[in-house]
Motif scaffolding. Structure first.
Motif, mmCIF file in Angstrom:
data_model
loop_
_atom_site.group_PDB
_atom_site.id
_atom_site.type_symbol
_atom_site.label_atom_id
_atom_site.label_comp_id
_atom_site.label_asym_id
_atom_site.label_seq_id
_atom_site.Cartn_x
_atom_site.Cartn_y
_atom_site.Cartn_z
ATOM 1 N N UNK A 1 0.833 -1.206 0.000
ATOM 2 C CA UNK A 1 0.000 0.000 0.000
ATOM 3 C C UNK A 1 0.867 1.256 0.000
ATOM 4 N N UNK A 2 1.872 1.286 0.858
ATOM 5 C CA UNK A 2 2.769 2.439 0.919
ATOM 6 C C UNK A 2 3.568 2.576 -0.384
ATOM 7 N N UNK A 3 3.986 1.475 -0.934
ATOM 8 C CA UNK A 3 4.723 1.512 -2.203
ATOM 9 C C UNK A 3 3.861 2.083 -3.334
ATOM 10 N N UNK A 4 2.600 1.713 -3.355
ATOM 11 C CA UNK A 4 1.679 2.244 -4.375
ATOM 12 C C UNK A 4 1.506 3.751 -4.192
ATOM 13 N N UNK A 5 1.363 4.194 -2.948
ATOM 14 C CA UNK A 5 1.226 5.626 -2.673
ATOM 15 C C UNK A 5 2.454 6.395 -3.173
ATOM 16 N N UNK A 6 3.623 5.865 -2.894
ATOM 17 C CA UNK A 6 4.869 6.521 -3.321
ATOM 18 C C UNK A 6 4.961 6.551 -4.841
ATOM 19 N N UNK A 7 4.586 5.458 -5.487
ATOM 20 C CA UNK A 7 4.626 5.413 -6.957
ATOM 21 C C UNK A 7 3.647 6.421 -7.560
ATOM 22 N N UNK A 8 2.468 6.564 -6.961
ATOM 23 C CA UNK A 8 1.482 7.523 -7.476
ATOM 24 C C UNK A 8 1.949 8.967 -7.310
ATOM 25 N N UNK A 9 2.585 9.257 -6.202
ATOM 26 C CA UNK A 9 2.982 10.636 -5.905
ATOM 27 C C UNK A 9 4.317 10.997 -6.554
#
Length: 187
Positions: A66-74
């Protein structure tokens, strides 16, 4: 070797993707990944929202999709890949060297290798086109650099001077000397 590394390995800040106005910070230390956010909104229901923070060990971060997806999106997939590599202990030591040290190293490369290196990243592209590098290369290729040659190189650029043939350089030096003589005779 990792003991040479500073405590903060990487830091980036940015705004979330549109239409968000939220502000984010990603910090990677030797032992943690720290993700912070600040909610920016004109809506009254978000005015009392406090900043948030998630701290994960490198190992926990690798398991937190979940955190990795957030970082990739931002911040993008390339930043996420870089962070994952840092968490796995894969450090880019070249990235941490100073420009002056890298210029010294690059000056020993063949011209073909300098051309290839310039295409690997923006930083190496700038360094490989830098006048300081080409000044070192010209000085190592020439026995003696006269003050006229130095002045011409500062006008036209050391890289341009290196790739200009001798006849053209002699012609440009003569023109430069004629211009100087004309301005000196006017005074």
């Amino acid at each position: 070797m990792a003991s040479w590394l500073p405590e903060t390995l990487f830091e980036i800040v940015g705004q979330g993707p549109a239409p968000s106005k939220d502000y984010y910070q990603l910090l990677v230390t030797r032992s943690q990944v720290i993700f912070r956010w600040w909610k920016i909104s004109l809506r009254s229901e978000h005015r009392s929202t406090k900043p948030g923070e998630v701290k994960e060990t490198h190992q926990d971060f690798q398991g937190n999709s979940y955190l990795q997806i957030q970082i990739a999106l931002i911040f993008g997939a390339r930043i996420l890949d870089y962070i994952c590599n840092l968490c796995e202990g894969k450090f880019d030591f070249f990235e941490r060297l100073s420009d002056s040290l890298l210029l010294n190293i690059i000056s020993y490369l063949d011209l073909e290798d300098i051309a290839r290196l310039s295409q690997t990243s923006h930083r190496f592209g700038k360094l490989c086109k830098c006048d300081k590098l080409w000044e070192q290369i010209v000085q190592s290729a020439c026995d003696h650099i006269t003050p006229d040659m130095r002045a011409l190189a500062e006008d036209m650029g050391w890289r341009q001077m290196f790739f200009t043939n001798k006849l053209q350089l002699q012609r440009q030096l003569r023109k430069r000397k004629q211009r100087q003589d004309q301005t000196d005779s006017q005074f």
